[in-house]
Design a protein around this motif. Structure first.
Motif, mmCIF file in Angstrom:
data_model
loop_
_atom_site.group_PDB
_atom_site.id
_atom_site.type_symbol
_atom_site.label_atom_id
_atom_site.label_comp_id
_atom_site.label_asym_id
_atom_site.label_seq_id
_atom_site.Cartn_x
_atom_site.Cartn_y
_atom_site.Cartn_z
ATOM 1 N N VAL A 69 11.933 26.335 45.238
ATOM 2 C CA VAL A 69 11.318 27.638 45.553
ATOM 3 C C VAL A 69 12.380 28.630 45.998
ATOM 4 C CG1 VAL A 69 9.772 28.821 47.156
ATOM 5 C CG2 VAL A 69 9.054 26.687 46.087
ATOM 6 N N GLY A 70 13.315 28.177 46.836
ATOM 7 C CA GLY A 70 14.358 29.067 47.331
ATOM 8 C C GLY A 70 15.311 29.522 46.255
ATOM 9 N N LEU A 71 15.603 28.643 45.293
ATOM 10 C CA LEU A 71 16.475 29.054 44.198
ATOM 11 C C LEU A 71 15.795 30.102 43.322
ATOM 12 C CD1 LEU A 71 18.019 25.621 43.122
ATOM 13 C CD2 LEU A 71 19.133 27.485 44.370
ATOM 14 N N ALA A 72 14.476 30.015 43.210
ATOM 15 C CA ALA A 72 13.744 31.016 42.424
ATOM 16 C C ALA A 72 13.629 32.329 43.196
ATOM 17 C CB ALA A 72 12.356 30.490 42.074
ATOM 18 N N ASN A 73 13.307 32.252 44.501
ATOM 19 C CA ASN A 73 13.172 33.450 45.346
ATOM 20 C C ASN A 73 13.615 33.092 46.764
ATOM 21 O OD1 ASN A 73 12.537 35.782 46.672
ATOM 22 N ND2 ASN A 73 10.423 35.897 45.948
ATOM 23 N N PRO A 74 14.849 33.405 47.131
ATOM 24 C CA PRO A 74 15.346 32.990 48.451
ATOM 25 C C PRO A 74 14.528 33.517 49.617
ATOM 26 C CG PRO A 74 17.156 33.703 47.040
ATOM 27 C CD PRO A 74 15.896 34.055 46.325
ATOM 28 N N LEU A 98 11.400 33.537 50.019
ATOM 29 C CA LEU A 98 10.267 32.678 50.326
ATOM 30 C C LEU A 98 10.670 31.458 51.129
ATOM 31 C CD1 LEU A 98 8.368 32.757 46.892
ATOM 32 C CD2 LEU A 98 7.870 34.074 48.984
ATOM 33 N N ALA A 99 11.925 31.054 51.032
ATOM 34 C CA ALA A 99 12.362 29.822 51.685
ATOM 35 C C ALA A 99 13.245 30.054 52.902
ATOM 36 C CB ALA A 99 13.118 28.949 50.679
ATOM 37 N N LEU A 100 13.659 31.296 53.135
ATOM 38 C CA LEU A 100 14.529 31.602 54.266
ATOM 39 C C LEU A 100 13.944 32.742 55.078
ATOM 40 C CD1 LEU A 100 18.045 31.443 52.547
ATOM 41 C CD2 LEU A 100 17.005 29.721 54.029
ATOM 42 N N ALA A 101 14.276 32.758 56.355
ATOM 43 C CA ALA A 101 13.746 33.791 57.252
ATOM 44 C C ALA A 101 14.767 34.870 57.565
ATOM 45 C CB ALA A 101 13.277 33.145 58.565
ATOM 46 N N SER A 102 15.962 34.788 57.012
ATOM 47 C CA SER A 102 17.000 35.774 57.312
ATOM 48 C C SER A 102 16.711 37.090 56.594
ATOM 49 C CB SER A 102 18.378 35.245 56.912
ATOM 50 O OG SER A 102 18.395 34.894 55.540
ATOM 51 N N ASP A 103 17.370 38.168 57.040
ATOM 52 C CA ASP A 103 17.132 39.494 56.475
ATOM 53 C C ASP A 103 17.697 39.616 55.061
ATOM 54 O OD1 ASP A 103 15.900 40.257 58.826
ATOM 55 O OD2 ASP A 103 17.763 40.968 59.730
ATOM 56 N N SER A 104 18.837 38.997 54.805
ATOM 57 C CA SER A 104 19.453 39.066 53.469
ATOM 58 C C SER A 104 19.748 37.648 52.981
ATOM 59 C CB SER A 104 20.735 39.897 53.535
ATOM 60 O OG SER A 104 21.614 39.383 54.516
ATOM 61 N N PRO A 105 18.730 36.908 52.548
ATOM 62 C CA PRO A 105 18.933 35.515 52.134
ATOM 63 C C PRO A 105 19.650 35.434 50.782
ATOM 64 C CG PRO A 105 16.677 36.168 51.735
ATOM 65 C CD PRO A 105 17.330 37.321 52.445
ATOM 66 N N SER A 106 20.346 34.334 50.589
ATOM 67 C CA SER A 106 21.041 34.092 49.329
ATOM 68 C C SER A 106 20.761 32.659 48.874
ATOM 69 C CB SER A 106 22.548 34.313 49.488
ATOM 70 O OG SER A 106 23.101 33.346 50.368
ATOM 71 N N ARG A 116 9.660 35.545 63.202
ATOM 72 C CA ARG A 116 9.299 36.262 64.430
ATOM 73 C C ARG A 116 10.460 36.281 65.421
ATOM 74 N NH1 ARG A 116 3.953 37.276 65.896
ATOM 75 N NH2 ARG A 116 2.396 36.771 64.306
ATOM 76 N N LEU A 117 11.101 35.121 65.584
ATOM 77 C CA LEU A 117 12.220 35.036 66.517
ATOM 78 C C LEU A 117 13.380 35.922 66.071
ATOM 79 C CD1 LEU A 117 13.573 33.754 68.974
ATOM 80 C CD2 LEU A 117 14.316 31.875 67.499
ATOM 81 N N ARG A 118 13.699 35.885 64.779
ATOM 82 C CA ARG A 118 14.783 36.730 64.277
ATOM 83 C C ARG A 118 14.443 38.217 64.425
ATOM 84 N NH1 ARG A 118 18.755 34.673 60.820
ATOM 85 N NH2 ARG A 118 18.651 32.416 60.448
ATOM 86 N N GLY A 119 13.178 38.558 64.163
ATOM 87 C CA GLY A 119 12.770 39.952 64.320
ATOM 88 C C GLY A 119 12.868 40.417 65.763
ATOM 89 N N TRP A 120 12.458 39.543 66.694
ATOM 90 C CA TRP A 120 12.563 39.905 68.120
ATOM 91 C C TRP A 120 14.023 40.063 68.549
ATOM 92 C CZ3 TRP A 120 14.499 36.989 72.338
ATOM 93 C CH2 TRP A 120 14.255 37.564 73.580
ATOM 94 N N LEU A 121 14.873 39.140 68.095
ATOM 95 C CA LEU A 121 16.293 39.241 68.428
ATOM 96 C C LEU A 121 16.916 40.498 67.813
ATOM 97 C CD1 LEU A 121 17.394 35.517 67.995
ATOM 98 C CD2 LEU A 121 17.087 36.765 70.145
ATOM 99 N N ARG A 122 16.509 40.816 66.580
ATOM 100 C CA ARG A 122 17.052 42.009 65.925
ATOM 101 C C ARG A 122 16.616 43.275 66.660
ATOM 102 N NH1 ARG A 122 14.846 41.254 61.579
ATOM 103 N NH2 ARG A 122 13.115 42.717 61.760
ATOM 104 N N ARG A 123 15.340 43.329 67.060
ATOM 105 C CA ARG A 123 14.862 44.510 67.791
ATOM 106 C C ARG A 123 15.547 44.638 69.143
ATOM 107 N NH1 ARG A 123 10.020 42.669 65.528
ATOM 108 N NH2 ARG A 123 9.482 41.570 67.457
ATOM 109 N N ARG A 124 15.770 43.510 69.813
ATOM 110 C CA ARG A 124 16.453 43.575 71.097
ATOM 111 C C ARG A 124 17.898 44.037 70.922
ATOM 112 N NH1 ARG A 124 17.530 38.502 75.110
ATOM 113 N NH2 ARG A 124 19.013 38.012 73.455
ATOM 114 N N ARG A 125 18.550 43.541 69.869
ATOM 115 C CA ARG A 125 19.926 43.959 69.603
ATOM 116 C C ARG A 125 19.990 45.442 69.262
ATOM 117 N NH1 ARG A 125 20.704 40.556 66.135
ATOM 118 N NH2 ARG A 125 20.387 41.782 64.234
ATOM 119 N N GLU A 126 19.049 45.917 68.444
ATOM 120 C CA GLU A 126 19.033 47.334 68.092
ATOM 121 C C GLU A 126 18.748 48.193 69.315
ATOM 122 O OE1 GLU A 126 16.117 47.577 65.073
ATOM 123 O OE2 GLU A 126 17.443 46.850 63.463
ATOM 124 N N ARG A 127 17.866 47.695 70.186
ATOM 125 C CA ARG A 127 17.558 48.466 71.390
ATOM 126 C C ARG A 127 18.786 48.573 72.291
ATOM 127 N NH1 ARG A 127 15.652 47.492 76.578
ATOM 128 N NH2 ARG A 127 14.312 49.162 77.412
#
Length: 311
Positions: A22-27, A29-37, A88-99
C-alpha cells in the motif's frame, strides 16, 4: 501475557507486506509524516516493523509456544490504529513548533522595533531594579514600562525610558538654575510633574489596550485568510475578519496615544531649553568678556614697551 505478546508479534508481522505494498502505491496512506516517500515506507515496513515483531516474538518464547487469538487480532489492527494517533501527535508537535517559532519571530520583531525606536542618549529603566534615588514618578514609570512589556509591546515600552530621561534632564536643569527653596523652582517642578503624570496615564492606557489584543495573532489570521480564504465558511471568515479589525483598531488607537505622548515629550524638551536660557546667577567675572580682552591687550602692549625700554 506472553501468549498475547506472541500472538501480537505474529499479527504485526503478517501486516508488514500488505502495508508495504500500500505504501509503495501511495506513501501517504502508510505513513503519518508530512512529506512521505517510498524509501521511508520500505524502511518502516521492510525493516523497522519486522524487527519489532521479531523482537517481541523472541521475548514471548520465554513462556513457551502458545500465541493467543486476542494478541493476533491486536497485531493485525496495530498499524491502522497507530497511524491516526501518530498523525495527531505529529500535528500537535508541528503546531507547537510553529507557535514557538511565531512567538520567537514576534519577540524579535518587537525587539527590533524597540531598538529602532530607542533614541540616542536615552536612559533605560529596569522595572525590576528602579534607580536608587527614584521618586514616586520614576517608580510609576517603571510600573508603566513593566505593563507594556507584559503586554508584549517593548516597542512602546521605550516611551517610558524617554519620559524618564526627559524628566531627569529637566530636573537637572532646574536644579542648576534655581535653589530648591525658591518658589519658581517648586512651581516649575510641579508643572513638570503634572505633564509626566499625564504621560503616565497615557502609557497605562496603552498597556491596557495592548493587553486586550495580546492573545490575537494577526499574522496567523492574515495567513489563514490568504491560504484558506475560499474554503472558509462565511461565519468563520467573518470571525477572522473581525479579529483582524480589532487588532487594526487597537494599533490605530495606540498610535494616537503614542502621538499624544510625543507632544508631552516635546513640552519637556521646550521646558529644559527655556530653563537653560534663564540667567539667574551672578557673573563670576567682575568685567565683561570684551572689557577683559581690551585690558589684557593693553597690558601686553605695555609689557612689550617695558621690555624695550629696559634693554
Amino acid at each position: 501475557m506472553l501468549g498475547f505478546l506472541q500472538g501480537f508479534s505474529y499479527g504485526l508481522f503478517m501486516t508488514c507486506l500488505p502495508w508495504l505494498l500500500v505504501g509503495l502505491a501511495n506513501p501517504r496512506l502508510a505513513l503519518a509524516s508530512d512529506s512521505p516517500s517510498r524509501w521511508q515506507v520500505i524502511a518502516r515496513y521492510g525493516l523497522v516493523v519486522p524487527f519489532i515483531s521479531l523482537l517481541l516474538w523472541l521475548t514471548s518464547l520465554w513462556g513457551g509456544f502458545g500465541p493467543s487469538l486476542a494478541g493476533w487480532l491486536a497485531g493485525l489492527v496495530a498499524v491502522p490504529l497507530a497511524l491516526p494517533l501518530e498523525r495527531r501527535l505529529r500535528g500537535w508537535l508541528r503546531r507547537r513548533r510553529e507557535r514557538r517559532q511565531r512567538l520567537q519571530r514576534e519577540a524579535e520583531r518587537r525587539h527590533r522595533q524597540a531598538r529602532e525606536a530607542q533614541e540616542a542618549g536615552v536612559a533605560v529603566l529596569d522595572p525590576a531594579r528602579p534607580p536608587a534615588d527614584a521618586d514616586r514618578l520614576v517608580l510609576a514609570m517603571c510600573r508603566a514600562k513593566q505593563g507594556l512589556i507584559e503586554a508584549r509591546r517593548p516597542d512602546l515600552a521605550v516611551q517610558a525610558d524617554r519620559l524618564y530621561s526627559r524628566y531627569r534632564h529637566v530636573l537637572a536643569v532646574l536644579s542648576g538654575r534655581f535653589d530648591s527653596g525658591e518658589l519658581a523652582f517648586e512651581r516649575a517642578r510641579g508643572l513638570v510633574a503634572e505633564v509626566c503624570l499625564g504621560a503616565l496615564d497615557t502609557l497605562d492606557a496603552m498597556a491596557s489596550q495592548a493587553r486586550g489584543v495580546a492573545s490575537v495573532d494577526a499574522d496567523f489570521v492574515r495567513r489563514r485568510l490568504a491560504a484558506d480564504g475560499k474554503r472558509l465558511g462565511e461565519e468563520e471568515r467573518a470571525a477572522l475578519l473581525r479579529r483582524l479589525e480589532l487588532v487594526e483598531e487597537t494599533e490605530r488607537r495606540l498610535g494616537e496615544l503614542a502621538a499624544r505622548n510625543e507632544s508631552a515629550l516635546t513640552v519637556l524638551d521646550d521646558t529644559a531649553v527655556a530653563m537653560a536660557r534663564i540667567e539667574t546667577g551672578r557673573p563670576q567675572a567682575s568685567l565683561t568678556t570684551e572689557r577683559a580682552l581690551e585690558e589684557l591687550r593693553r597690558f601686553v602692549e605695555g609689557a612689550d614697551r617695558y621690555g624695550r625700554g629696559s634693554g
